[in-house]
Design a protein around this motif. Structure first.
Motif, short mmCIF file in Angstrom:
data_model
loop_
_atom_site.label_atom_id
_atom_site.label_comp_id
_atom_site.label_asym_id
_atom_site.label_seq_id
_atom_site.Cartn_x
_atom_site.Cartn_y
_atom_site.Cartn_z
N GLU A 54 47.27 80.34 33.14
CA GLU A 54 46.59 81.40 32.41
C GLU A 54 47.52 82.14 31.46
O GLU A 54 47.06 82.71 30.45
N GLU A 55 48.81 82.14 31.79
CA GLU A 55 49.77 82.93 31.00
C GLU A 55 50.49 82.13 29.93
O GLU A 55 51.27 82.69 29.16
N THR A 56 50.27 80.81 29.88
CA THR A 56 51.01 79.99 28.92
C THR A 56 50.08 79.38 27.89
O THR A 56 48.90 79.15 28.16
N ASP A 57 50.63 79.14 26.71
CA ASP A 57 49.88 78.39 25.71
C ASP A 57 50.44 76.98 25.55
O ASP A 57 50.04 76.23 24.66
N ALA A 58 51.37 76.60 26.44
CA ALA A 58 51.92 75.25 26.43
C ALA A 58 50.87 74.27 26.96
O ALA A 58 50.07 74.62 27.83
N PRO A 59 50.86 73.04 26.46
CA PRO A 59 49.87 72.07 26.95
C PRO A 59 50.09 71.74 28.43
O PRO A 59 51.23 71.61 28.88
N VAL A 60 48.99 71.61 29.16
CA VAL A 60 49.03 71.27 30.59
C VAL A 60 48.32 69.94 30.77
O VAL A 60 47.10 69.85 30.63
N HIS A 61 49.10 68.90 31.05
CA HIS A 61 48.57 67.56 31.19
C HIS A 61 48.27 67.28 32.66
O HIS A 61 49.15 67.42 33.52
N VAL A 62 47.06 66.89 32.96
CA VAL A 62 46.64 66.61 34.33
C VAL A 62 46.55 65.10 34.50
O VAL A 62 45.86 64.41 33.74
N VAL A 63 47.29 64.60 35.50
CA VAL A 63 47.40 63.15 35.70
C VAL A 63 47.18 62.82 37.18
O VAL A 63 47.30 63.69 38.04
N THR A 64 46.88 61.59 37.45
CA THR A 64 46.80 61.14 38.83
C THR A 64 48.21 60.94 39.38
O THR A 64 49.17 60.76 38.61
N PRO A 65 48.37 60.95 40.70
CA PRO A 65 49.70 60.66 41.27
C PRO A 65 50.24 59.31 40.82
O PRO A 65 51.45 59.15 40.61
N GLU A 66 49.36 58.34 40.64
CA GLU A 66 49.80 57.01 40.22
C GLU A 66 50.35 57.05 38.79
O GLU A 66 51.37 56.43 38.47
N THR A 67 49.67 57.79 37.92
CA THR A 67 50.15 57.91 36.54
C THR A 67 51.48 58.65 36.50
O THR A 67 52.40 58.27 35.77
N ALA A 68 51.59 59.71 37.30
CA ALA A 68 52.85 60.46 37.34
C ALA A 68 54.01 59.55 37.76
O ALA A 68 55.11 59.63 37.20
N GLU A 69 53.77 58.68 38.73
CA GLU A 69 54.82 57.77 39.19
C GLU A 69 55.18 56.76 38.11
O GLU A 69 56.37 56.45 37.90
N GLN A 70 54.19 56.26 37.37
CA GLN A 70 54.46 55.32 36.29
C GLN A 70 55.28 55.98 35.18
O GLN A 70 56.16 55.36 34.59
#
Length: 270
Positions: free
Chosen positions: A73-89
């Motif tokens: 709520e306090e940031t204007d930086a992009p927040v990318h939401v990924v699956t755990p599998e994508t994060a690992e890749q």
């Protein structure tokens, strides 16, 4: 409030800050050059933000998007939401805590800015192990050290593993790199600091003897586990100090030694 951006392609360029986090040599070159570092886990991310570091972006699994909603709520930086599998890749390892943030590095301060008002300094010469650097910062934060000074060849305290081991306390303790080593020891001496080199040697006093002196301003200097402090540093120090040990043991891990020395020589903690 930042927008939550679902990303399912590990090659998406918006995730470039987080790629190949296990490639130590690549990250050591890339992160300082690009002015970034990676904070991992909720507590570390919060401490990085509290320490004044700006956020470039976040990469979160869905669970952590909820946990970190107040920061989002306090940031204007992009927040990318990924699956755990994508994060690992993307990262090259299983991201157990599901939360990563790319943070902005601040310019290093001149050592002269850290001396006024300081009573205890820790100086590390050529410590290249990130875990040891992280642990030493945690010790410094807990035990009354006012600033940490690193020689040019020391490991990066903002590298992901160092930050993780420090539990984010690297953001609490002012630090910088010494540009002229070991000549900069004279700047500490001119600032009123007694320079005490932790080492083995016949001329060493014990840590108890150093503590009994109650030096108002003290700089504790630590070297590598293998070679110890360089001869030039030992020659420049005001005192050589050793931690007495039981028979058959001649040294401690540098992080453990720093904790012992910081505690023994600490100013009054409140």
């Amino acid at each position: 409030m930042a927008e939550l951006i679902p990303v399912d392609d590990p090659d998406d360029p918006r995730l470039a800050d987080y790629t190949n986090l296990t490639d130590v040599e690549l990250r050591r070159r890339r992160e300082p050059a690009e002015g970034l570092f990676i904070a991992e886990g909720e507590k570390v991310i919060r401490r990085a933000v509290a320490g004044g570091h700006g956020m470039r972006s976040m990469m979160l699994t869905p669970k952590w998007a909820g946990v970190l909603a107040d920061l989002i709520e306090e940031t204007d930086a992009p927040v990318h939401v990924v699956t755990p599998e994508t994060a690992e890749q993307v990262t090259g390892y299983h991201v157990h805590r599901g939360a990563l943030a790319s943070m902005r590095r601040e310019p290093l301060r001149d050592v002269g800015e850290l001396l006024p008002g300081a009573r205890r300094l820790a100086v590390f010469e050529d410590i290249v192990d990130h875990a040891n650097i992280g642990a030493a910062f945690r010790n410094a934060a807990a035990l009354g050290v006012d600033a940490v000074l690193l020689t040019p060849r020391c490991a990066d305290p903002l590298y992901r593993r160092a930050v993780k081991v420090s539990m984010g306390t690297v953001f609490q303790v002012p630090w910088t790199r010494l540009e002229s080593w070991p000549a900069d020891l004279e700047r500490l001496r001119e600032g009123g600091f007694t320079v005490a080199a932790l080492c083995l040697g016949e001329r060493s006093v014990t840590l108890d003897e150093l503590a009994a002196r109650r030096d108002e301003r003290l700089a504790l200097v630590f070297g590598t586990e293998g070679d110890g402090l360089s001869p030039r540093v030992l020659a420049a120090a005001d005192l050589h100090v050793t931690i007495p040990m039981a028979e058959g043991v001649d040294s401690l891990n540098v992080a453990a030694a720093s904790a012992v020395a910081f505690y023994a020589t600490r100013p009054t903690l409140t």
